[in-house]
Scaffold this active site. Structure first.
Site, mmCIF file in Angstrom:
data_model
loop_
_atom_site.group_PDB
_atom_site.id
_atom_site.type_symbol
_atom_site.label_atom_id
_atom_site.label_comp_id
_atom_site.label_asym_id
_atom_site.label_seq_id
_atom_site.Cartn_x
_atom_site.Cartn_y
_atom_site.Cartn_z
ATOM 1 N N GLN A 40 17.555 14.556 -26.294
ATOM 2 C CA GLN A 40 17.032 14.051 -25.020
ATOM 3 C C GLN A 40 15.507 14.159 -24.985
ATOM 4 O O GLN A 40 14.941 15.190 -25.349
ATOM 5 C CB GLN A 40 17.663 14.835 -23.850
ATOM 6 C CG GLN A 40 17.352 14.282 -22.468
ATOM 7 C CD GLN A 40 17.908 12.883 -22.215
ATOM 8 O OE1 GLN A 40 18.941 12.501 -22.747
ATOM 9 N NE2 GLN A 40 17.223 12.109 -21.397
ATOM 10 N N ASP A 95 21.051 6.633 -30.212
ATOM 11 C CA ASP A 95 19.973 6.217 -29.308
ATOM 12 C C ASP A 95 19.178 5.051 -29.901
ATOM 13 O O ASP A 95 18.402 4.405 -29.188
ATOM 14 C CB ASP A 95 18.992 7.382 -29.080
ATOM 15 C CG ASP A 95 19.149 8.028 -27.707
ATOM 16 O OD1 ASP A 95 19.633 7.348 -26.792
ATOM 17 O OD2 ASP A 95 18.759 9.202 -27.577
ATOM 18 N N LYS A 121 25.787 12.246 -19.236
ATOM 19 C CA LYS A 121 26.284 11.714 -20.512
ATOM 20 C C LYS A 121 27.521 12.505 -20.971
ATOM 21 O O LYS A 121 28.522 11.929 -21.403
ATOM 22 C CB LYS A 121 25.179 11.763 -21.578
ATOM 23 C CG LYS A 121 24.065 10.746 -21.328
ATOM 24 C CD LYS A 121 22.825 10.963 -22.202
ATOM 25 C CE LYS A 121 21.715 9.995 -21.804
ATOM 26 N NZ LYS A 121 20.461 10.181 -22.558
HETATM 27 N N1 GUN Z 1 14.816 9.939 -22.061
HETATM 28 C C1 GUN Z 1 14.766 8.863 -21.253
HETATM 29 N N2 GUN Z 1 15.623 7.912 -21.666
HETATM 30 C C2 GUN Z 1 16.235 8.397 -22.764
HETATM 31 C C3 GUN Z 1 17.241 7.889 -23.632
HETATM 32 O O1 GUN Z 1 17.739 6.759 -23.506
HETATM 33 N N3 GUN Z 1 17.617 8.722 -24.647
HETATM 34 C C4 GUN Z 1 17.074 9.948 -24.834
HETATM 35 N N4 GUN Z 1 17.490 10.665 -25.869
HETATM 36 N N5 GUN Z 1 16.143 10.443 -24.053
HETATM 37 C C5 GUN Z 1 15.732 9.679 -23.014
#
Ligand code: GUN
Length: 292
Positions: A96, A119, A52
């Site tokens: 995350q 998110d 990311k």
């Molecule tokens: N863990 C797995 N997928 C995601 C996501 O799309 N965002 C976040 N913050 N954590 C994750």
């Protein structure tokens, strides 16, 4: 059979965003800034967060990674979130998941300012999504909708089976695809670990979104000819023939399912890259909302 090439489409989207960033720069305006909080050293989470951050750099966003040790207390994590909430330079941020067991995930997600919740996990954004109001869509379902749209996959009136009811993928996907929208207007069934006669249900599906987290669970005998397959799963499977000692597998047994499919996402290179592209798109949207 058409491969839904998430890598290519995500690159197209990133190029579109990079053009917007170039325009922002030439106007002398503030560049979008995404922050990510990572707690602990979970291998997959580290890979995702680094991807990311790297994607931000490539398209010209500013990015900040807050890398915290596994033993970080909930209180300290909440302090970091408050700092990001009040930092005017940060347009959006993510925490995350998964978080270490001693931290209450729901409490953490609720501490994020919904206007910076790129998110789309805060109850305000989830509620707004369910009500068809402007919001941040969660990146994985958003990426799947975008992929279906860009390949002109017909969804209206189709039988969609969503496998899995997670807050991140299955649940929002089932809501979005039943709504009146371009990649929507579908008749949606959600199946999960307590579902009986699962294969009877999947065999009737025109479109299957597999998000159960069990590698190669969906096999060719469970689907009908012409099915559209969206594979959200990604698991490392030990493989001595590979240099790194593993191969990546989805929730779909690609070898037996792909000959029957009209469209199918590969793993890797399908849904994964789309998730990152849509997170960037949400950050761009967050910036626009903040400067308005
Ligand atoms: N863990 C797995 N997928 C995601 C996501 O799309 N965002 C976040 N913050 N954590 C994750």
């Amino acid at each position: 059979m058409v491969i839904l090439d998430g890598k290519k489409v995500s690159n197209d989207i990133k190029e579109e965003i990079a053009k917007d960033v170039a325009q922002i720069v030439s106007n002398g305006e503030k560049v979008p800034h995404l922050a990510a909080i990572l707690v602990g050293t979970d291998g997959a989470s580290m890979t995702y967060v680094n991807a990311k951050v790297k994607a931000c750099e490539r398209i010209g966003f500013n990015s900040t990674l807050i890398d915290l040790p596994e033993e970080t207390s909930e209180e300290v994590l909440l302090d970091h979130i408050q700092n990001l909430n009040s930092n005017k330079d940060i347009d959006g941020f993510i925490v995350q998941l998964p978080l270490p067991k001693h931290i209450d995930e729901q409490k953490v997600l609720m501490a994020v300012n919904p206007d910076k919740d790129v998110d789309g996990f805060h109850p305000t954004n989830v509620g707004r999504m369910a009500l068809d109001l402007p919001c941040f869509l969660p990146a994985t379902p958003y990426g799947i909708l975008e992929l279906l749209e860009r390949y002109s996959v017909e969804t209206s009136g189709k039988n969609v089976v969503v496998m899995g009811r997670s807050h991140i993928v299955g649940r929002p996907m089932s809501i979005l695809m039943s709504q009146k929208r371009k990649a929507g207007d579908a008749t949606v069934t959600v199946v999960h670990s307590r579902t009986k006669n699962l294969a009877e249900i999947t065999k009737k599906a025109d479109i299957i979104v597999a998000a159960i987290g069990i590698s190669e669970f969906l096999t060719g005998d469970m689907v009908k000819d012409g099915v559209v397959i969206i594979d959200v799963g990604i698991t490392r499977i030990p493989d001595d023939t590979k240099k790194n000692g593993y191969r990546l597998a989805g929730d779909v047994h690609f070898e037996s399912v792909s000959p029957k499919a009209s469209f199918i996402t590969p793993v890797p290179g399908g849904v994964g890259p789309m998730t990152i592209a849509m997170l960037l798109k949400n950050t761009l949207l967050a910036r626009e909302r903040h400067v308005m």
